[in-house]
Write a protein that holds these residues in place. Structure first.
Motif, PDB file in Angstrom:
ATOM      1  N   UNK A   1       1.369   0.763   0.599  1.00 35.68           N
ATOM      2  CA  UNK A   1       0.219   0.042   0.041  1.00 35.68           C
ATOM      3  C   UNK A   1      -0.949   0.997  -0.177  1.00 35.68           C
ATOM      4  N   UNK A   2      -1.259   1.771   0.860  1.00 33.67           N
ATOM      5  CA  UNK A   2      -2.342   2.731   0.738  1.00 33.67           C
ATOM      6  C   UNK A   2      -2.034   3.844  -0.248  1.00 33.67           C
ATOM      7  N   UNK A   3      -0.768   4.256  -0.324  1.00 36.98           N
ATOM      8  CA  UNK A   3      -0.378   5.330  -1.229  1.00 36.98           C
ATOM      9  C   UNK A   3      -0.529   4.912  -2.688  1.00 36.98           C
ATOM     10  N   UNK A   4      -0.099   3.702  -2.997  1.00 36.54           N
ATOM     11  CA  UNK A   4      -0.237   3.209  -4.361  1.00 36.54           C
ATOM     12  C   UNK A   4      -1.714   3.062  -4.727  1.00 36.54           C
ATOM     13  N   UNK A   5      -2.504   2.527  -3.825  1.00 40.36           N
ATOM     14  CA  UNK A   5      -3.934   2.349  -4.083  1.00 40.36           C
ATOM     15  C   UNK A   5      -4.623   3.681  -4.308  1.00 40.36           C
ATOM     16  N   UNK A   6      -4.291   4.652  -3.473  1.00 42.52           N
ATOM     17  CA  UNK A   6      -4.957   5.958  -3.554  1.00 42.52           C
ATOM     18  C   UNK A   6      -4.621   6.691  -4.844  1.00 42.52           C
ATOM     19  N   UNK A   7      -3.349   6.660  -5.238  1.00 43.71           N
ATOM     20  CA  UNK A   7      -2.926   7.472  -6.384  1.00 43.71           C
ATOM     21  C   UNK A   7      -3.104   6.733  -7.703  1.00 43.71           C
ATOM     22  N   UNK A   8      -2.746   5.442  -7.745  1.00 45.18           N
ATOM     23  CA  UNK A   8      -2.830   4.709  -9.006  1.00 45.18           C
ATOM     24  C   UNK A   8      -4.166   4.006  -9.199  1.00 45.18           C
ATOM     25  N   UNK A   9      -4.915   3.838  -8.126  1.00 52.47           N
ATOM     26  CA  UNK A   9      -6.184   3.144  -8.256  1.00 52.47           C
ATOM     27  C   UNK A   9      -6.032   1.644  -8.441  1.00 52.47           C
ATOM     28  N   UNK A  10      -4.860   1.118  -8.152  1.00 47.65           N
ATOM     29  CA  UNK A  10      -4.605  -0.321  -8.216  1.00 47.65           C
ATOM     30  C   UNK A  10      -4.065  -0.751  -6.857  1.00 47.65           C
ATOM     31  N   UNK A  11      -4.605  -1.821  -6.330  1.00 45.13           N
ATOM     32  CA  UNK A  11      -4.240  -2.260  -4.989  1.00 45.13           C
ATOM     33  C   UNK A  11      -3.130  -3.301  -5.049  1.00 45.13           C
ATOM     34  N   UNK A  12      -1.989  -3.015  -4.431  1.00 43.31           N
ATOM     35  CA  UNK A  12      -0.905  -4.008  -4.413  1.00 43.31           C
ATOM     36  C   UNK A  12      -1.370  -5.337  -3.847  1.00 43.31           C
ATOM     37  N   UNK A  13      -1.048  -6.402  -4.567  1.00 44.86           N
ATOM     38  CA  UNK A  13      -1.441  -7.731  -4.137  1.00 44.86           C
ATOM     39  C   UNK A  13      -2.814  -8.150  -4.607  1.00 44.86           C
ATOM     40  N   UNK A  14      -3.604  -7.194  -5.092  1.00 44.12           N
ATOM     41  CA  UNK A  14      -4.942  -7.497  -5.604  1.00 44.12           C
ATOM     42  C   UNK A  14      -4.952  -7.454  -7.128  1.00 44.12           C
ATOM     43  N   UNK A  15      -4.779  -6.253  -7.682  1.00 40.94           N
ATOM     44  CA  UNK A  15      -4.743  -6.122  -9.133  1.00 40.94           C
ATOM     45  C   UNK A  15      -3.420  -5.522  -9.606  1.00 40.94           C
ATOM     46  N   UNK A  16      -2.442  -5.522  -8.720  1.00 45.00           N
ATOM     47  CA  UNK A  16      -1.089  -5.102  -9.066  1.00 45.00           C
ATOM     48  C   UNK A  16      -0.108  -6.030  -8.353  1.00 45.00           C
TER      49      UNK A  16
END
Length: 342
Positions: A71-86
């Protein structure tokens, strides 16, 4: 859909990526747990290796998470938070560890990422709190009815049996070896004879074979033995059933649901399992008949089509449910992965 997921659980991924979507697997030069990519697997062209750091974040339609740190890895690299805007879903492959039955799931009580358990036992065993949870049972690409049972041996598939010990029922293997010689397939099976005290003429470590070779060699064994105490439902068990092998299984976790009585024996009574194994080794025709029943049951419950249909429905629901489940005040408390970015 373009679905981002890491190659974490090879056998589960093998079934998942044979669906109707495009699958994006992060790859790193050094490979490893965070960059395995396809790992040389013979997967469809719809499975693409990607450099996560160079991936266009908007090109991802959904992410299938399998470790909380993702979850943190996707948010950090893609700038999209799983479950929020992804759109995101978390797949739980494992039985809980630690203070069972009070073990809290890392995603318990959040309401933005549904938890998908691979077995009903896992969903029951984990404390999911108020998080949305469901079950999508395993699906297996059918290897075909390859069973010959020509060898009066017992086949076992287990990874790292020496290190994992009682978890995988390694301590039970000497009793089964007294019934018939064992062929043990899987990673790090070397040293098993020494660790268990089984004479080398009663145990043959076969190592980690390629899938097609594993199926072919395993299907030559008369009976499949599943001695696992506390693992999620092993896909090797379902593969053996698809091959048409009769099964002798410890009645633990999901095995009683997966293996019908007519396929062999499922029991917590070790003596009962040993008696059944001995009878099947001595009676090839009964073994073949029970193996056919095992295959029929596996095709009905764990066929690839049912698995893919269930996932298609869930993935279709993810995007539409994202806005409905979004609660700005919520936080997903998960550990960040500590490693340097390559």
């Amino acid at each position: 859909m373009r679905i981002l997921l890491w190659h974490v659980h090879g056998s589960w991924t093998d079934a998942f990526v044979r669906g109707r979507h495009e699958y994006l697997l992060p790859v790193l030069p050094e490979g490893g747990a965070w960059g395995l990519g396809r790992a040389g697997r013979n997967w469809p062209a719809s499975v693409r290796e990607v450099d996560l750091a160079a991936l266009d974040a908007d090109s991802v339609d959904a992410v299938v998470l399998q470790r909380p740190e993702e979850i943190g890895e996707v948010t950090r690299i893609l700038g999209r938070t799983p479950g929020r805007d992804l759109p995101a879903v978390f797949v739980e492959h494992n039985t809980p560890k630690g203070d069972f039955p009070f073990t809290r799931h890392p995603l318990a009580d959040q309401h933005t990422i549904p938890i998908v358990h691979v077995t009903h036992f896992n969903r029951l065993a984990w404390d999911n709190g108020s998080a949305v949870s469901t079950v999508i049972e395993h699906g297996i690409p059918d290897p075909g009815h390859l069973y010959t049972g020509e060898l009066p041996d017992l086949g076992v598939v287990v990874n790292e049996p020496v290190r994992r010990g009682r978890v995988t029922g390694t301590d039970l293997l000497p009793a089964f070896a007294s019934v018939a010689p064992l062929q043990v397939f899987g990673m790090k099976t070397e040293g098993l004879a020494v660790a268990t005290g089984i004479p080398t003429d009663r145990l043959t470590p076969r190592g980690d074979l390629k899938t097609a070779e594993l199926h072919r060699e395993l299907a030559r064994c008369r009976v499949y033995v599943h001695p696992m105490r506390w693992t999620s439902l092993g896909l090797s068990l379902l593969e053996a059933m698809h091959l048409g092998m009769p099964v002798v299984a410890l009645a633990a976790t999901e095995a009683p649901r997966a293996v019908p009585a007519e396929a062999g024996a499922v029991s917590a009574d070790i003596d009962e399992l040993l008696r059944c194994a001995r009878r099947l080794v001595a009676n090839p025709e009964e073994a073949r008949r029970r193996g056919a029943a095992a295959r029929e049951a596996a095709l009905e419950r764990y066929g690839l089509g049912r698995f893919q249909d269930s996932w298609d429905q869930l993935l279709a629901d993810l995007g539409s449910s994202l806005s409905a489940t979004h609660r700005p005040e919520e936080r997903i408390l998960v550990p960040a992965r500590e490693r340097k970015t390559p």
